[in-house]
Design an enzyme around this catalytic site. Structure first.
Site, short mmCIF file in Angstrom:
data_model
loop_
_atom_site.label_atom_id
_atom_site.label_comp_id
_atom_site.label_asym_id
_atom_site.label_seq_id
_atom_site.Cartn_x
_atom_site.Cartn_y
_atom_site.Cartn_z
N ASP A 291 1.50 19.74 -19.93
CA ASP A 291 0.61 18.58 -20.12
C ASP A 291 1.32 17.72 -21.14
OD1 ASP A 291 -1.22 16.75 -21.07
OD2 ASP A 291 -2.91 18.14 -21.11
N LYS B 174 -0.58 7.44 -23.26
CA LYS B 174 -0.03 7.75 -24.60
C LYS B 174 1.47 7.46 -24.58
CE LYS B 174 -3.93 10.41 -24.42
NZ LYS B 174 -4.79 10.49 -23.25
N ALA C 254 1.09 14.38 -22.25
CA ALA C 254 0.55 13.11 -22.76
C ALA C 254 1.41 12.60 -23.93
CB ALA C 254 -0.89 13.31 -23.20
N HIS D 131 -20.85 14.27 -26.31
CA HIS D 131 -20.44 13.43 -27.45
C HIS D 131 -20.29 11.96 -27.09
CE1 HIS D 131 -16.96 15.18 -25.46
NE2 HIS D 131 -16.22 14.17 -25.87
N TYR E 190 0.83 -1.22 0.00
CA TYR E 190 0.00 0.00 0.00
C TYR E 190 0.86 1.25 0.00
CZ TYR E 190 -3.86 3.11 1.10
OH TYR E 190 -4.79 4.11 1.04
N PHE F 243 -6.81 20.31 -23.65
CA PHE F 243 -7.59 19.13 -23.98
C PHE F 243 -8.91 19.21 -23.19
CE2 PHE F 243 -8.85 14.69 -23.17
CZ PHE F 243 -9.10 14.35 -24.47
N ASP F 244 -9.99 18.55 -23.68
CA ASP F 244 -11.32 18.75 -23.05
C ASP F 244 -11.38 18.44 -21.55
OD1 ASP F 244 -11.14 17.18 -25.44
OD2 ASP F 244 -12.93 16.05 -24.89
N1 F0G Z 1 -4.22 15.79 -21.91
C1 F0G Z 1 -4.20 15.51 -23.23
C2 F0G Z 1 -3.40 16.35 -24.15
C3 F0G Z 1 -4.96 14.41 -23.72
O1 F0G Z 1 -4.96 14.16 -25.01
C4 F0G Z 1 -5.72 13.63 -22.80
C5 F0G Z 1 -6.51 12.49 -23.26
C6 F0G Z 1 -5.69 13.98 -21.44
C7 F0G Z 1 -4.93 15.06 -21.04
C8 F0G Z 1 -6.50 13.23 -20.41
O2 F0G Z 1 -5.91 12.03 -20.12
O3 F0G Z 1 -7.59 10.31 -20.84
O4 F0G Z 1 -5.66 9.72 -19.35
O5 F0G Z 1 -7.54 11.06 -18.48
N2 F0G Z 1 -6.76 12.23 -24.45
C9 F0G Z 1 -7.47 11.07 -25.01
C10 F0G Z 1 -7.70 11.27 -26.47
C11 F0G Z 1 -8.66 10.64 -24.26
O6 F0G Z 1 -8.43 10.44 -27.07
O7 F0G Z 1 -7.17 12.22 -27.06
P1 F0G Z 1 -6.74 10.71 -19.67
#
Ligand code: F0G
Length: 454
Positions: free
Chosen positions: A212, A255, A214, A446, A70, A123-124
């Site tokens: 960020d 990613k 990813a 979406h 843990y 990102f969204d």
């Molecule tokens: N930041 C970026 C630039 C991303 O593309 C994503 C996720 C996230 C943060 C959030 O990360 O999914 O691990 O919680 N992108 C995916 C996509 C979902 O399809 O582009 P997560």
């Protein structure tokens, strides 16, 4: 240079193209929403490159060493060592995925309602977590038309950044977020010069700079290929320079850490680690596991290093470019040059007869599935949602259909099938119809909306 993939395949997963009438029935039963399809009805799945990659034999074998304690697991320390080596950041927190990192960071950094968070483009989920924490997200992307060449279309508009800070006051800005590569702008890279200038501005005004990351390894590859002075540098050295300009990072490890699940936070400064850790513990899990199993931490530690391998990166980014070239040479309008993880079709140009509020990017995802069993996703006005005050649809500057390529999963022959599907749909484009809602959720519509063809 050899043309082949820098790996051979040891385990396979069968896929098949179901007959056209079955595809038409399946997408209708899914209410014309590709998120509601069963993956077994999909031939080639380009919905996302997130968590969909293939792990290496080194990652799978490392999983057997997972320490499931843990607290203080040795797997955590192996992960921390990899992160610190690549980034120079000493303070590391695992999270269950990228959005867990975002939630934990913004909950602590946005200390007053209405504070701004500035980015080249959010990102969204990142945008969503800024808003959930009471902040105001602002995109300051460099403005370049989709078909015009620019080596670093993901860049921050640093003149607008500085003007914004002067107008609104540094004390009202919680932090700056540099997204590398810039997913929402088409997976486009950010130059080291732009990162350096953003960092200079952040320091001048005493504002925190977070990355960020990813898809940061892909960004390092683009810097190596396109920016003067980096051709002879190893991707890991480019990464180290980039991270030296910031204060910390948030990462979706699904990613460029080549794992199926996982996320990360890392900071230069102990105080930030302690503060953000205060949110990680109740929402994600204890500081050394953050919602993951010990074996997941092991796979991430190995994947982080594999993704910086120059041969892997040349293959990876090269494969996305291969699909981009097939489409572009057939006259398909795409975001050019292609980004690191996906080809973005300009659906507004592909389907000029479909008005923006009948979502041309989404109409094309439906058509590509019907045509060749290829699953893709809209990135445009559908994802933007409605203005909370007026209730009107918000119009996106782009109407894209995204073809995201999973890492180390499909061969170039699969991508030739994808290109053929897109070209066939292009030849019949006048027959493609727009969509309207039959059920529209209020938040992140979406993912679960139902549609009918117009
Ligand atoms: N930041 C970026 C630039 C991303 O593309 C994503 C996720 C996230 C943060 C959030 O990360 O999914 O691990 O919680 N992108 C995916 C996509 C979902 O399809 O582009 P997560």
């Amino acid at each position: 240079m050899p043309k082949g993939e820098p790996f051979k395949i040891k385990m396979v997963e069968p896929i098949r193209l179901i007959p056209r009438e079955d595809r038409e029935a399946a997408i209708k039963a899914a209410h014309y929403n590709p998120f509601l399809l069963r993956s077994s009805d999909v031939y080639i799945d380009l919905l996302t490159d997130s968590g969909t990659g293939a792990m290496s034999q080194f990652q799978w074998s490392a999983m057997m060493l997972g320490d499931e304690s843990y607290a203080g697991a040795s797997s955590y320390y192996r992960l921390k060592e990899a992160v610190t080596d690549i980034t120079g950041y000493e303070y590391v927190l695992p999270t269950h995925q990228g959005r867990g990192a975002e939630k934990s960071a913004f909950a602590q950094l946005i200390t007053r309602p209405g504070m701004y968070v500035l980015s080249n483009m959010f990102f969204d989920t990142t945008r969503g977590h800024v808003q959930l924490a009471g902040g105001r997200p602002i995109d300051l992307l460099l403005d370049v038309p989709t078909e015009e060449y620019h080596p670093f279309k993901g860049n921050m508009d640093t003149a607008r950044l500085e003007a914004f800070i002067q107008e609104h006051g540094a004390e009202n800005i919680a932090c700056i977020v540099m997204t590398v590569t810039n997913n929402s702008a088409g997976g486009q890279p950010v130059s080291m010069a732009n990162i350096r200038e953003t960092s200079r501005i952040a320091r001048k005004y005493g504002i925190l700079l977070l990355f960020d990351v990813a898809r940061y390894a892909e960004n390092c590859h683009f810097i190596r290929m396109r920016e003067e002075g980096y051709a002879d540098k190893a991707p890991i050295d480019i990464a180290r320079e980039m991270f030296s300009y910031g204060d910390g990072l948030m990462m979706s490890a699904k990613k460029d850490a080549l794992v199926n699940i996982g996320g990360l936070l890392a900071f230069k400064d102990e105080e930030l680690y302690t503060r953000v850790g205060g949110t990680v513990v109740p929402f994600e899990g204890f500081l050394t596991y953050g919602g993951l199993a010990g074996r997941d931490l092991e796979a991430m530690a190995v994947g982080l290093r594999e993704a910086l391998d120059p041969d892997y990166l040349a293959y990876r980014v090269g494969q996305v470019e291969y699909l981009g070239n097939l489409l572009r040479s057939a006259g398909i309008p795409i975001q050019w040059p292609v980004g690191g993880h996906a080809v973005f079709i300009d659906a507004a140009k592909f389907l000029p007869h479909i008005p923006w509020d009948q979502f041309p990017g989404h109409a094309l995802t439906v058509a590509l599935y019907q045509e060749g069993g290829v699953r893709t996703v809209e990135v445009g006005s559908l994802v933007m949602g409605r203005d909370p005050e007026t209730g009107e649809n918000v119009r996106s500057p782009f109407e894209f259909t995204r073809l995201a390529i999973p890492r180390r999963v499909y061969t170039n022959l699969h991508l030739e099938d994808v290109a053929e599907t897109v070209i066939n749909a292009f030849q019949k484009r006048e027959q493609i119809r727009g969509v309207k809602f039959t059920r529209e959720p209020k938040v992140l519509r979406h993912f679960t909306a139902h549609f009918d063809l117009v």
